[in-house]
Design a protein around this motif. Structure first.
Motif, PDB file in Angstrom:
ATOM      1  N   THR A  10      -7.139  -2.687   4.717  1.00  0.00           N
ATOM      2  CA  THR A  10      -8.438  -3.013   3.936  1.00  0.00           C
ATOM      3  C   THR A  10      -9.238  -4.142   5.085  1.00  0.00           C
ATOM      4  O   THR A  10      -8.938  -4.131   5.979  1.00  0.00           O
ATOM      5  CB  THR A  10      -7.774  -3.886   2.568  1.00  0.00           C
ATOM      6  OG1 THR A  10      -9.252  -4.443   1.870  1.00  0.00           O
ATOM      7  CG2 THR A  10      -7.290  -5.408   3.352  1.00  0.00           C
ATOM      8  N   GLY A  48     -11.248   7.275   3.187  1.00  0.00           N
ATOM      9  CA  GLY A  48     -11.820   6.369   2.374  1.00  0.00           C
ATOM     10  C   GLY A  48     -13.009   7.045   1.853  1.00  0.00           C
ATOM     11  O   GLY A  48     -13.657   7.636   2.434  1.00  0.00           O
ATOM     12  N   THR A  86     -11.172   2.822  -8.106  1.00  0.00           N
ATOM     13  CA  THR A  86      -9.605   3.462  -8.063  1.00  0.00           C
ATOM     14  C   THR A  86      -9.334   4.779  -8.324  1.00  0.00           C
ATOM     15  O   THR A  86      -8.834   5.699  -7.768  1.00  0.00           O
ATOM     16  CB  THR A  86      -8.841   2.695  -9.229  1.00  0.00           C
ATOM     17  OG1 THR A  86      -8.812   1.312  -8.672  1.00  0.00           O
ATOM     18  CG2 THR A  86      -7.400   3.257  -9.205  1.00  0.00           C
ATOM     19  N   SER A 114     -10.966   7.003  -5.444  1.00  0.00           N
ATOM     20  CA  SER A 114     -10.138   6.834  -4.459  1.00  0.00           C
ATOM     21  C   SER A 114      -8.852   7.730  -4.544  1.00  0.00           C
ATOM     22  O   SER A 114      -8.379   8.610  -3.749  1.00  0.00           O
ATOM     23  CB  SER A 114      -9.788   5.528  -3.868  1.00  0.00           C
ATOM     24  OG  SER A 114     -10.878   4.776  -3.483  1.00  0.00           O
ATOM     25  N   ALA A 115      -8.127   7.637  -5.836  1.00  0.00           N
ATOM     26  CA  ALA A 115      -6.903   8.307  -6.160  1.00  0.00           C
ATOM     27  C   ALA A 115      -7.241   9.818  -6.016  1.00  0.00           C
ATOM     28  O   ALA A 115      -6.596  10.685  -5.415  1.00  0.00           O
ATOM     29  CB  ALA A 115      -6.358   7.802  -7.262  1.00  0.00           C
ATOM     30  N   ARG A 136      -7.935   3.717   3.186  1.00  0.00           N
ATOM     31  CA  ARG A 136      -8.424   2.158   2.701  1.00  0.00           C
ATOM     32  C   ARG A 136      -9.061   2.502   1.448  1.00  0.00           C
ATOM     33  O   ARG A 136      -9.887   3.400   1.101  1.00  0.00           O
ATOM     34  CB  ARG A 136      -9.151   1.402   3.568  1.00  0.00           C
ATOM     35  CG  ARG A 136      -9.965   0.182   2.875  1.00  0.00           C
ATOM     36  CD  ARG A 136     -11.219  -0.030   3.081  1.00  0.00           C
ATOM     37  NE  ARG A 136     -11.840  -1.459   2.508  1.00  0.00           N
ATOM     38  CZ  ARG A 136     -12.820  -2.068   2.912  1.00  0.00           C
ATOM     39  NH1 ARG A 136     -13.679  -1.553   3.701  1.00  0.00           N
ATOM     40  NH2 ARG A 136     -13.289  -2.923   1.887  1.00  0.00           N
ATOM     41  N   VAL A 137      -8.992   1.673   0.158  1.00  0.00           N
ATOM     42  CA  VAL A 137      -9.228   1.959  -1.125  1.00  0.00           C
ATOM     43  C   VAL A 137     -10.348   0.928  -1.059  1.00  0.00           C
ATOM     44  O   VAL A 137     -10.265  -0.397  -1.144  1.00  0.00           O
ATOM     45  CB  VAL A 137      -8.316   1.607  -2.044  1.00  0.00           C
ATOM     46  CG1 VAL A 137      -9.075   1.734  -3.410  1.00  0.00           C
ATOM     47  CG2 VAL A 137      -7.045   2.651  -2.221  1.00  0.00           C
ATOM     48  N   GLU A 145      -7.272  -3.965  -3.335  1.00  0.00           N
ATOM     49  CA  GLU A 145      -7.526  -2.719  -2.760  1.00  0.00           C
ATOM     50  C   GLU A 145      -6.047  -2.292  -1.998  1.00  0.00           C
ATOM     51  O   GLU A 145      -5.677  -1.025  -1.997  1.00  0.00           O
ATOM     52  CB  GLU A 145      -8.412  -2.788  -1.323  1.00  0.00           C
ATOM     53  CG  GLU A 145      -9.642  -3.070  -1.836  1.00  0.00           C
ATOM     54  CD  GLU A 145     -10.810  -2.913  -0.716  1.00  0.00           C
ATOM     55  OE1 GLU A 145     -11.970  -3.237  -0.923  1.00  0.00           O
ATOM     56  OE2 GLU A 145     -10.327  -2.824   0.641  1.00  0.00           O
ATOM     57  N   VAL A 204      -3.711  -1.090  -5.097  1.00  0.00           N
ATOM     58  CA  VAL A 204      -4.073   0.509  -5.326  1.00  0.00           C
ATOM     59  C   VAL A 204      -3.507   1.245  -4.212  1.00  0.00           C
ATOM     60  O   VAL A 204      -2.915   2.680  -4.477  1.00  0.00           O
ATOM     61  CB  VAL A 204      -5.504   0.537  -5.593  1.00  0.00           C
ATOM     62  CG1 VAL A 204      -5.997   2.047  -5.800  1.00  0.00           C
ATOM     63  CG2 VAL A 204      -6.007  -0.234  -6.874  1.00  0.00           C
ATOM     64  N   GLY A 205      -4.011   1.105  -3.099  1.00  0.00           N
ATOM     65  CA  GLY A 205      -3.547   2.034  -2.115  1.00  0.00           C
ATOM     66  C   GLY A 205      -2.126   2.044  -1.804  1.00  0.00           C
ATOM     67  O   GLY A 205      -1.541   3.336  -1.804  1.00  0.00           O
TER      68      GLY A 205
END
Length: 384
Positions: free
Chosen positions: A41, A216, A227, A230-231, A247-248, A257, A260-261
């Motif tokens: 991050t 990213g 989220t 990114s997912a 990196r989220v 971040e 979630v990552g």
């Protein structure tokens, strides 16, 4: 007493083999196909404020961050880099835009790596030889970070907009310039706010080079939207074995971040699982407030680091089955809950005692495993 948590004896199954890449070191953290995928991050503090920046890095480290990036837009920020790089518990990457002189300052400061954005550094191509030599002398890897919002003007003119092909070509062009000077400790990112464009850009890169890739979705948005974006994008690429660091990017505190990552990687068995809450979405069959139960159990187990799956179920249809498959669970109904430990009902308690009982049993299991609960640490929790 030994507690069998039913963890698989061999390696956990994954969706795909990792794409084979070059290997490099970002401080003590290995990056490439021979190393675990790392979570990164970026700090939100003013880098020149050394104490605030180090405090935030400490919080990110506790949340599970592997590598942290700090902004360096000014001379004051550059002057702070030596102290931050020395005192940080995790490797620090300096993020450089516009001013090539700060690239050299970051390398001299002992940063574990430097991120450069060729699209917005004046006459970057003319500086590659000097940067490559300085980085080689200090053993400092370079991340070539291409962004859709700051694409090299030459590529914008050629393609008209930030297409996947334009992003990939920009990154490979700059990597080629470094290669001409026999510098290969390079990691590449090609970020876009559209997951479809971003995924295709990384697929092109994966086909044309063996550099490690940092994934990213840039400017992904507020926490919920970012989220999801990114997912979705990471899943599509990791399914192909593409991705070495992630990196989220969220419009939220950087600790979020990291959570979630880490959870994305855990859900794909690309990072060891920790605490997992399995809870039903609720429906007309539910006889308890599942949302409240799940929230209270999650809060009560905050900081638990053991690989424990806890099922919080609200009816008799899927409840007993899910609860018995988990390490610890409850099947609720008719004002009471059956508490399961590894498939066996150990007791039945009134509804108002469910949360307390689950927490007590979780702590007992953790103690029996010889694990500790780190006070104040953040768990990795998946509520399904």
């Amino acid at each position: 007493m030994t507690v069998d948590l039913g963890m698989p004896g061999g390696p956990a199954p994954v969706l795909a083999e990792r794409r084979k890449t070059r290997q490099l070191q970002v401080g003590p953290v290995g990056v490439g196909s021979e190393s675990p995928i790392s979570v990164q991050t970026m700090t939100t503090t003013v880098t020149a404020d050394i104490n605030s920046t180090l405090q935030q890095i400490a919080e990110l480290t506790a949340a599970g961050c592997d590598i942290v990036r700090v902004a360096c837009p000014s001379a004051d920020d550059a002057e702070a880099l030596p102290a931050i790089a020395k005192k940080s518990q995790i490797p620090v990457i300096a993020d450089i835009h516009f001013q090539p002189k700060y690239v050299f300052a970051a390398i001299e400061a002992g940063c574990a790596a430097v991120r450069v954005n060729p699209g917005n550094i004046r006459k970057f191509d003319d500086k590659v030889k000097e940067i490559a030599q300085a980085a080689k002398d200090h053993g400092t890897p370079i991340r070539i970070g291409v962004n859709a919002g700051s694409l090299d003007p030459r590529l914008m003119e050629k393609y008209g907009k930030a297409t996947p092909e334009a992003l990939a070509e920009s990154a490979l062009w700059e990597a080629g310039l470094f290669a001409e000077h026999d510098f290969h400790d390079i990691k590449i990112s090609v970020k876009h706010n559209d997951p479809v464009v971003m995924v295709r850009a990384y697929e092109i890169l994966a086909e044309q080079c063996d550099y490690p890739l940092h994934l990213g979705v840039t400017e992904a948005g507020p926490a919920f939207q970012g989220t999801i974006k990114s997912a979705t994008a990471f899943g599509a690429l990791l399914r192909q074995g593409i991705g070495d660091t992630i990196r989220v990017s969220l419009s939220a505190p950087p600790v979020e971040e990291i959570k979630v990552g880490a959870q994305i990687l855990q859900s794909l068995n690309l990072r060891p699982r920790k605490l997992e809450i399995v809870s039903c979405p609720s429906c007309g069959r539910a006889q308890v407030d599942v949302y409240k139960l799940a929230d209270e159990v999650t809060a009560g187990l905050e900081g638990m680091e053991v690989p424990l799956r806890v099922a919080v179920m609200g009816c008799v249809v899927n409840g007993p089955g899910e609860a018995s498959e988990a390490d610890l669970g409850v099947a609720s109904g008719n004002g009471k809950g059956q508490i399961f430990v590894k498939g066996e009902v150990i007791k039945t308690v009134p509804e108002h005692q469910i949360v307390e009982t689950l927490i007590e049993e979780a702590m007992r299991i953790a103690e029996d495993m010889g694990e500790t609960v780190e006070e104040g640490a953040s768990p990795t929790v998946s509520v399904s």
